[in-house]
Design an enzyme around this catalytic site. Structure first.
Site, PDB file in Angstrom:
ATOM      1  N   LYS A  44       0.819  -1.190   0.000  1.00  0.00           N
ATOM      2  CA  LYS A  44       0.000   0.000   0.000  1.00  0.00           C
ATOM      3  C   LYS A  44       0.859   1.249   0.000  1.00  0.00           C
ATOM      4  O   LYS A  44       0.403   2.334  -0.265  1.00  0.00           O
ATOM      5  CB  LYS A  44      -0.889   0.035   1.256  1.00  0.00           C
ATOM      6  N   ASP A 104      14.801  -1.142  -0.187  1.00  0.00           N
ATOM      7  CA  ASP A 104      15.648  -1.372   0.985  1.00  0.00           C
ATOM      8  C   ASP A 104      16.586  -2.534   0.666  1.00  0.00           C
ATOM      9  O   ASP A 104      17.621  -2.342   0.042  1.00  0.00           O
ATOM     10  CB  ASP A 104      14.716  -1.648   2.169  1.00  0.00           C
ATOM     11  N   PHE A 153      14.744   3.860   9.687  1.00  0.00           N
ATOM     12  CA  PHE A 153      13.379   3.434   9.399  1.00  0.00           C
ATOM     13  C   PHE A 153      12.489   4.671   9.304  1.00  0.00           C
ATOM     14  O   PHE A 153      12.377   5.433  10.255  1.00  0.00           O
ATOM     15  CB  PHE A 153      12.868   2.477  10.477  1.00  0.00           C
ATOM     16  N   VAL A 154      11.897   4.883   8.147  1.00  0.00           N
ATOM     17  CA  VAL A 154      11.125   6.113   7.929  1.00  0.00           C
ATOM     18  C   VAL A 154       9.638   5.807   7.761  1.00  0.00           C
ATOM     19  O   VAL A 154       9.253   4.702   7.369  1.00  0.00           O
ATOM     20  CB  VAL A 154      11.645   6.876   6.690  1.00  0.00           C
ATOM     21  N   ARG A 166       0.959   6.347   7.628  1.00  0.00           N
ATOM     22  CA  ARG A 166       0.975   6.459   6.162  1.00  0.00           C
ATOM     23  C   ARG A 166       0.478   7.832   5.714  1.00  0.00           C
ATOM     24  O   ARG A 166       0.832   8.311   4.646  1.00  0.00           O
ATOM     25  CB  ARG A 166       0.070   5.392   5.531  1.00  0.00           C
TER      26      ARG A 166
HETATM   27  P1  IMP Z   1      12.799  -4.593   0.340  1.00  0.00           P
HETATM   28  O1  IMP Z   1      12.295  -5.839  -0.296  1.00  0.00           O
HETATM   29  O2  IMP Z   1      13.674  -4.838   1.541  1.00  0.00           O
HETATM   30  O3  IMP Z   1      13.454  -3.633  -0.639  1.00  0.00           O
HETATM   31  O4  IMP Z   1      11.559  -3.923   1.006  1.00  0.00           O
HETATM   32  C1  IMP Z   1      10.747  -3.043   0.420  1.00  0.00           C
HETATM   33  C2  IMP Z   1       9.542  -2.816   1.310  1.00  0.00           C
HETATM   34  O5  IMP Z   1       9.875  -2.804   2.710  1.00  0.00           O
HETATM   35  C3  IMP Z   1       9.002  -1.433   1.020  1.00  0.00           C
HETATM   36  O6  IMP Z   1       8.086  -1.461  -0.062  1.00  0.00           O
HETATM   37  C4  IMP Z   1       8.375  -1.058   2.349  1.00  0.00           C
HETATM   38  O7  IMP Z   1       7.077  -1.564   2.430  1.00  0.00           O
HETATM   39  C5  IMP Z   1       9.226  -1.761   3.395  1.00  0.00           C
HETATM   40  N1  IMP Z   1      10.225  -0.823   3.980  1.00  0.00           N
HETATM   41  C6  IMP Z   1      11.554  -0.849   3.804  1.00  0.00           C
HETATM   42  N2  IMP Z   1      12.167   0.143   4.499  1.00  0.00           N
HETATM   43  C7  IMP Z   1      11.171   0.818   5.118  1.00  0.00           C
HETATM   44  C8  IMP Z   1      11.155   1.996   5.985  1.00  0.00           C
HETATM   45  O8  IMP Z   1      12.179   2.627   6.308  1.00  0.00           O
HETATM   46  N3  IMP Z   1       9.931   2.383   6.419  1.00  0.00           N
HETATM   47  C9  IMP Z   1       8.780   1.728   6.077  1.00  0.00           C
HETATM   48  N4  IMP Z   1       8.758   0.654   5.280  1.00  0.00           N
HETATM   49  C10 IMP Z   1       9.947   0.203   4.801  1.00  0.00           C
END
Ligand code: IMP
Length: 186
Positions: A44, A104, A153-154, A166
């Protein structure tokens, strides 16, 4: 009690986000011209970004939405994700622009890239608002990036902690007292 009270620091205010989204929209408009791309977003967190970005693109576009969830912690490093909501239309022969809130580890997108590539699109490009390279595990070709941010963490502008925050109009860092202890894993 206001949501703002839980925020330790504002990293990107609403004006900074709006200006950058306008620039990205202009860039995409110039690059995609009349190719009628389909913007594919993942629910979302990317919703506010998608809503603003599509209005900054002065050309015909379609949108589609997917929802995914990671498998349990033990298998997370495999990058396996479960598709909860799939595309509603075929992307065969279409120019796809994946619109993501934050990259991330890159594992979610790594999976999605392969998944979408199997559906024979004409091309796939990635636009992400936030790039957090510090924890990257999969090499993701990011074509358009809003901001690079540090390993924090944001929340806000779509991003949540436990489904909250959100709706903050900016992107900020939570006070440690909110999550108590170590910052949550993305
Ligand atoms: P990845 O697969 O680790 O790149 O994760 C991506 C998903 O993790 C994003 O679409 C977010 O939903 C969540 N995410 C990663 N870092 C953050 C953060 O700092 N705040 C909130 N959600 C995060």
């Amino acid at each position: 009690m206001s949501l703002h009270d839980d925020v330790e620091e504002v990293l990107l205010d609403a004006d900074a986000i709006a200006n950058r989204v306008a620039e990205l929209g202009a860039q995409l408009t110039a690059d995609f011209g009349d190719r009628d791309p389909v913007l594919v977003s993942v629910l979302k967190g990317a919703l506010p970004f998608l809503a603003d970005l599509m209005r900054a693109m002065e050309m015909p576009v379609s949108i589609d939405l997917m929802e995914v969830s990671s498998y349990g912690a033990g298998t997370e490093t495999s990058g396996q994700v479960r598709i909860l909501k799939d595309l509603s239309r075929s992307i065969e022969g279409r120019h796809v622009i994946i619109v993501e809130d934050i990259i991330d580890t890159g594992l979610t997108l790594n999976y999605l890239l392969k998944y979408l590539a199997d559906k024979a699109p004409a091309s796939v490009r990635i636009v992400c608002l936030l790039d957090k390279p510090a924890r990257r595990l999969a090499d993701i070709p990011i074509d358009y990036r809003g901001f690079e941010i540090p390993d924090r963490f944001v929340v806000g502008y779509g991003l949540d902690f436990d489904e909250r925050y959100r709706n903050l109009p900016y992107i900020g860092v939570l006070k440690p007292s909110v999550y108590g202890g170590a910052p949550p894993e993305g």
